[in-house]
Design an enzyme around this catalytic site. Structure first.
Site, mmCIF file in Angstrom:
data_model
loop_
_atom_site.group_PDB
_atom_site.id
_atom_site.type_symbol
_atom_site.label_atom_id
_atom_site.label_comp_id
_atom_site.label_asym_id
_atom_site.label_seq_id
_atom_site.Cartn_x
_atom_site.Cartn_y
_atom_site.Cartn_z
ATOM 1 N N ARG A 262 -48.555 -35.326 16.937
ATOM 2 C CA ARG A 262 -47.434 -35.636 16.049
ATOM 3 C C ARG A 262 -47.892 -36.579 14.943
ATOM 4 O O ARG A 262 -48.523 -37.604 15.220
ATOM 5 C CB ARG A 262 -46.285 -36.259 16.849
ATOM 6 N N ARG A 277 -46.176 -45.273 20.501
ATOM 7 C CA ARG A 277 -45.966 -44.244 19.478
ATOM 8 C C ARG A 277 -47.323 -43.874 18.896
ATOM 9 O O ARG A 277 -47.901 -44.629 18.110
ATOM 10 C CB ARG A 277 -45.022 -44.747 18.383
ATOM 11 N N GLU A 349 -37.020 -44.297 25.368
ATOM 12 C CA GLU A 349 -37.125 -42.894 25.781
ATOM 13 C C GLU A 349 -38.453 -42.574 26.462
ATOM 14 O O GLU A 349 -39.520 -42.932 25.975
ATOM 15 C CB GLU A 349 -36.968 -41.983 24.556
ATOM 16 N N SER A 352 -36.860 -36.063 27.864
ATOM 17 C CA SER A 352 -35.668 -35.467 27.255
ATOM 18 C C SER A 352 -35.544 -34.037 27.745
ATOM 19 O O SER A 352 -36.510 -33.431 28.217
ATOM 20 C CB SER A 352 -35.755 -35.494 25.728
ATOM 21 N N ARG A 389 -46.234 -42.998 27.452
ATOM 22 C CA ARG A 389 -45.063 -43.843 27.713
ATOM 23 C C ARG A 389 -44.848 -44.074 29.205
ATOM 24 O O ARG A 389 -44.392 -45.146 29.620
ATOM 25 C CB ARG A 389 -43.814 -43.238 27.061
#
Length: 429
Positions: A262, A277, A349, A352, A389
């Site tokens: 990403r 991140r 988060e 998901s 994470r």
């Protein structure tokens, strides 16, 4: 994509969804107009083509002046057919381009608002009170140093640039343990294990909805016209593209392990410390093809499997439903699980799951033969374990006063039975 018939039967439903997403309602009006032009162009072309074919049948039977007149009219019709066909192609292309820009239809009961308007549905466990235990919580980089520098962001930046990293020693072992636990958990829940490609064609990326609003966050290899995936959802969805499935075999569930890339466009200055991140991380993703009538129930199943996995890791967490304005292009509803991060003093988060209804299946032409005919299936996705994470959450929540890390019972078989992670040569107290 949405069902184009809704433009004629219920355009207000599409307008409501666009408005809820915070997206252009005028786009729907434009689509309705272009759809009318497109259908008129198709009718004009088909009428001219039919007349052209009929003249073609008459010419061999005609003689003299009549034949010459028919030939002249045929020539004139040929020009009309050519022009009508060009108009049809143009309006069809414009229609398809506009249709691809419309997001999936958000369910009417999804919370309104944007990124900060989520609804907390559940809270599981409670954050530790480190002060009562006699020490201050350290963040994952501080804990890494105590374990021998096992998360190396400095050398990651040296080799690849900012937001890259090396995992070494027990951090690398922890990721491998998480991968194995996640895959075995998914297999135990009826998923077929997959190792999909991390490079895909534009059709796969567009078909899953990642070349619209999310295009700036995608890495593209221009020389090869391929994309690096940001999630295994992309190749797992495209895996059955252009296929007609057997409805009796649904749901088809796949668990894919792959790297995720990403660009993190627009995140400058956010979460710059450590590996929260980053531009690359590994992930185990669940993916399901099912009957659209079973999609809501399947979504709940995916969420339960995520919750069970986080519970196995002994982490305090919350379940959130995201607001309509925070949904990706393909999602009609999305739940996130947020774990507690002691160093940040808040939930963030970690997983998901999205119900994409038949939106991706229409774009990728994935159908099944049901009792009432052949029609698109529904697709759903859910992150079981995003490694970086999850590693942060495990290190920070399970840290001990001596710098060692408690290993949850579920992970111990994949870490040689160890109850604590320590620096090389250290003895946990």
């Amino acid at each position: 994509m949405i069902d184009a018939r809704l433009l004629r039967t219920d355009p207000d439903r599409i307008r409501r969804s666009q408005r809820a997403r915070g997206e252009s309602v005028e786009l729907v009006d434009k689509l309705v107009g272009v759809d009318e032009s497109r259908r008129q162009a198709i009718a004009t072309y088909e009428s001219a083509r039919a007349e052209q074919k009929e003249l073609g049948k008459q010419i061999p039977k005609a003689q003299g002046e009549e034949k010459q007149a028919l030939l002249a009219k045929t020539k004139q019709l040929a020009e009309q057919v050519k022009s009508a066909e060009a108009t049809q192609r143009e309006t069809e292309a414009e229609f398809n381009e506009l249709l691809l820009a419309v997001g999936n239809l958000v369910f009417d009961d999804v919370p309104e608002g944007g990124e900060d308007d989520y609804v907390v549905l559940e809270t599981h466990g409670a954050p530790r009170d480190f002060e009562s235990e006699g020490f201050a919580a350290r963040d994952h980089l501080e804990l890494s140093e105590g374990l021998g520098g096992v998360i190396d962001v400095e050398r990651g930046a040296k080799v690849s640039g900012s937001r890259f990293y090396f995992l070494t020693g027990v951090a690398a072992e922890l990721e491998l343990a998480l991968i194995n636990l996640a895959m075995q958990t998914a297999i135990g829940n009826g998923f077929t294990a997959m190792v999909p490609p991390a490079l895909v064609k534009p059709t796969a990326m567009e078909g899953t909805g990642f070349l619209g609003q999310a295009a700036d966050d995608v890495y593209r290899l221009e020389a090869d016209d391929l994309y690096l995936v940001g999630t295994a959802e992309v190749p797992l969805a495209a895996y059955r593209s252009e296929e007609i499935l057997n409805a009796a075999e649904l749901p088809l569930r796949y668990a894919g392990y792959s790297p995720s890339y990403r660009r993190e466009a627009g995140s400058y200055g956010k979460d710059t410390r450590g590996i929260f991140r980053v531009h690359w991380f590994d992930k185990v993703e669940m993916f399901s093809y099912c009957d659209p009538e079973d999609a809501a129930a399947e979504h709940q199943r995916l969420l339960e499997w995520e919750k069970d996995f986080i519970t196995k890791l002994e982490l305090p967490f919350q379940v959130l439903e995201l607001a309509a304005g925070d949904l990706g292009l393909s999602a009609a509803r999305k739940y996130d699980c947020y774990a507690w991060f002691p160093s940040q003093g808040r939930y963030r988060e970690i997983t998901s799951t999205s119900n994409c209804t038949d939106f991706q299946a229409r774009r990728l032409n994935i159908r099944a033969r049901f009792g009432d005919g052949t029609r698109p299936v529904a697709t759903l996705n859910g992150t079981l374990c995003a490694m970086t994470r999850m590693i942060i959450a495990l290190l920070e929540n399970h840290q001990q006063a001596d710098g060692s890390i408690h290993v949850p019972q579920a992970l111990r078989p994949y870490l040689g039975g160890r109850e604590r992670l320590t620096a090389p040569g250290a003895v946990a107290r």
